[in-house]
Design an enzyme around this catalytic site. Structure first.
Site, mmCIF file in Angstrom:
data_model
loop_
_atom_site.group_PDB
_atom_site.id
_atom_site.type_symbol
_atom_site.label_atom_id
_atom_site.label_comp_id
_atom_site.label_asym_id
_atom_site.label_seq_id
_atom_site.Cartn_x
_atom_site.Cartn_y
_atom_site.Cartn_z
ATOM 1 N N SER A 1 -6.666 6.459 -1.949
ATOM 2 C CA SER A 1 -5.552 7.144 -2.601
ATOM 3 C C SER A 1 -6.004 8.525 -3.105
ATOM 4 O O SER A 1 -6.587 9.295 -2.342
ATOM 5 C CB SER A 1 -5.013 6.256 -3.734
ATOM 6 O OG SER A 1 -3.804 6.756 -4.232
ATOM 7 N N ARG B 1 5.666 5.429 -14.789
ATOM 8 C CA ARG B 1 4.984 4.283 -14.198
ATOM 9 C C ARG B 1 5.916 3.508 -13.269
ATOM 10 O O ARG B 1 5.517 3.084 -12.182
ATOM 11 C CB ARG B 1 4.447 3.363 -15.302
ATOM 12 C CG ARG B 1 3.655 2.179 -14.788
ATOM 13 C CD ARG B 1 2.476 2.621 -13.946
ATOM 14 N NE ARG B 1 1.601 1.516 -13.576
ATOM 15 C CZ ARG B 1 0.549 1.632 -12.781
ATOM 16 N NH1 ARG B 1 0.251 2.808 -12.266
ATOM 17 N NH2 ARG B 1 -0.206 0.591 -12.496
ATOM 18 N N ASP C 1 3.223 2.363 4.057
ATOM 19 C CA ASP C 1 2.894 3.277 2.953
ATOM 20 C C ASP C 1 3.803 4.510 3.020
ATOM 21 O O ASP C 1 3.717 5.299 3.959
ATOM 22 C CB ASP C 1 1.419 3.702 3.073
ATOM 23 C CG ASP C 1 0.911 4.456 1.855
ATOM 24 O OD1 ASP C 1 1.737 5.000 1.085
ATOM 25 O OD2 ASP C 1 -0.330 4.521 1.677
ATOM 26 N N HIS D 1 1.510 1.255 -0.155
ATOM 27 C CA HIS D 1 0.339 2.012 -0.574
ATOM 28 C C HIS D 1 -0.676 1.162 -1.335
ATOM 29 O O HIS D 1 -1.877 1.365 -1.233
ATOM 30 C CB HIS D 1 0.776 3.205 -1.439
ATOM 31 C CG HIS D 1 -0.376 4.051 -1.890
ATOM 32 N ND1 HIS D 1 -1.190 4.727 -0.990
ATOM 33 C CD2 HIS D 1 -0.878 4.327 -3.119
ATOM 34 C CE1 HIS D 1 -2.133 5.378 -1.660
ATOM 35 N NE2 HIS D 1 -1.970 5.148 -2.942
ATOM 36 N N ASP D 2 -0.186 0.190 -2.086
ATOM 37 C CA ASP D 2 -1.066 -0.658 -2.906
ATOM 38 C C ASP D 2 -1.825 -1.703 -2.097
ATOM 39 O O ASP D 2 -2.614 -2.470 -2.668
ATOM 40 C CB ASP D 2 -0.242 -1.401 -3.978
ATOM 41 C CG ASP D 2 -0.356 -0.736 -5.341
ATOM 42 O OD1 ASP D 2 -1.058 0.293 -5.448
ATOM 43 O OD2 ASP D 2 0.262 -1.237 -6.291
#
Length: 366
Positions: A145, A214, A312, A345-346
């Protein structure tokens, strides 16, 4: 539970790319395994925006790290073979000097007096740490990332400083979609009246702004496909709902609120702003006359592994392909792995089985 965190003092003054400098700055780091006699078995991990240096448990701190299943004796990154260093990014609030740290000149927190941070500054700080540990050349530099961008900066500024490179779900430069999301996250924080131009405290704290930032992040870190699979349109039970006519009604809303609650007070808002902007500013093309491909050719690597995920949306697969092509054009032996993990993405934090297999295979050949 002990503290495995160690500190490395940077050159003082430590100059920044865009001007300004820090006096008596430090970076926090942790290590696993042993550096061998030849000092050629070191792996440096550069993290995403929010993690600390505690990637995995060790003797000094037995609590689980953010990459616990990936790293350790006999694991995918085998610390019986490798000496692994994980550094907390310069500008963060997890031990390294950042906007929340005390400015020795004033005795108060830097806040917005902190110099304009770039990922190149974070890369140079990490490079100083590696040299300070007596390591001339890394066996492998690993970045995921934001840390993947920092890793590219590290290699562009210090070509030949690593034999191998593992690039995970990152970018040669920030794309408009990622910039747009991060811009909104920063706006949410700055519009919170408690942010107060960076002069908040524990009583008047930009809770709402950090919470929205967040939530936005978590939405983009996963994929729409995963949200459908996990939550569909399931509604909360009546006792879980708020009285507010516009309050949370769906499980996904409650999930995001929980994520935000855990994050809000655990990360400094000003540090978040600085690291987020540094991510937007990064462009490897600056080292190749405006061309990312030309810059990637100059990194002087022997081998590289580039991993991306088809779901992603923040760092799309096309960007991983671009990195792989550039490194290959520079003469590195490149393995490109495209995974179809549903977690977006995670995935590198969650789909350990698939990421771990690719990483372990690459390291076995290094």
């Amino acid at each position: 539970m002990g503290d495995a965190r160690q500190y490395f003092n940077l050159t003082s003054p430590f100059a920044f790319k865009r001007g300004g400098a820090l006096v008596d700055a430090q970076v926090a780091y942790e290590t696993w395994g042993e550096l061998n006699a030849a000092r050629d078995n070191a792996i440096l991990i550069l993290t995403g925006l929010s993690p600390s240096a505690h990637a995995a448990s060790n003797a000094a701190d037995t609590s689980a790290g953010w990459w616990e299943e990936m790293l350790g004796p006999g694991k995918h990154i085998d610390t019986n073979r490798w000496f692994v260093i994980c550094v907390n990014t310069l500008g963060s609030c997890k031990g390294s000097t950042g906007a929340a740290s005390i400015d020795p000149a004033t005795g108060e927190a830097y806040r917005l007096a902190f110099p304009e941070l770039t990922l190149e500054d974070a890369a140079n700080a990490a490079y100083e740490l590696v040299r300070g540990l007596g390591i001339e050349r890394l066996a492998c530099l690993l970045g995921n990332s934001m840390g993947g961008m920092t890793a590219l900066a590290y290699l562009a500024l210090h070509p030949g400083s690593a034999r191998g490179h593992i690039s995970i779900s990152t970018a040669p430069q920030a794309q408009p979609f990622a910039i747009a999301i991060r811009s909104l996250q920063r706006e949410a924080i700055r519009l919170d009246p408690n942010w107060n131009e960076g002069r908040y405290d524990d009583v008047r704290y930009p809770e709402a702004g950090m919470s929205i930032a967040r939530k936005l992040g978590v939405i983009t870190y996963r994929s729409a496909m995963e949200w459908v699979g996990r939550f569909a349109r399931i509604r909360l039970d009546s006792e879980q709902r708020e009285d507010d006519p516009f309050g949370a009604e769906f499980q996904i809303e409650s999930y995001l609120a929980g994520h935000a609650r855990r994050f809000v007070r655990n990360f400094d808002p000003n540090s978040y702003l600085y690291l987020s902007r540094a991510s937007d500013w990064f462009d490897i093309g600056e080292y190749g006359g405006g061309s990312a491909l030309q810059a990637l050719k100059t990194l002087a690597l022997e081998r590289a592994l580039v991993i991306g995920v088809s779901t992603d949306i923040l760092f799309p697969l096309s960007q991983q392909e671009e990195i792989a092509q550039g490194l290959e054009a520079g003469g590195a032996q490149v393995e490109f792995v495209a995974l179809d993990s549903p977690q977006g993405h995670d995935a590198f934090l969650v789909d350990i089985a698939r990421f771990g297999a690719a990483i372990a295979q690459f390291l076995a050949r290094l």
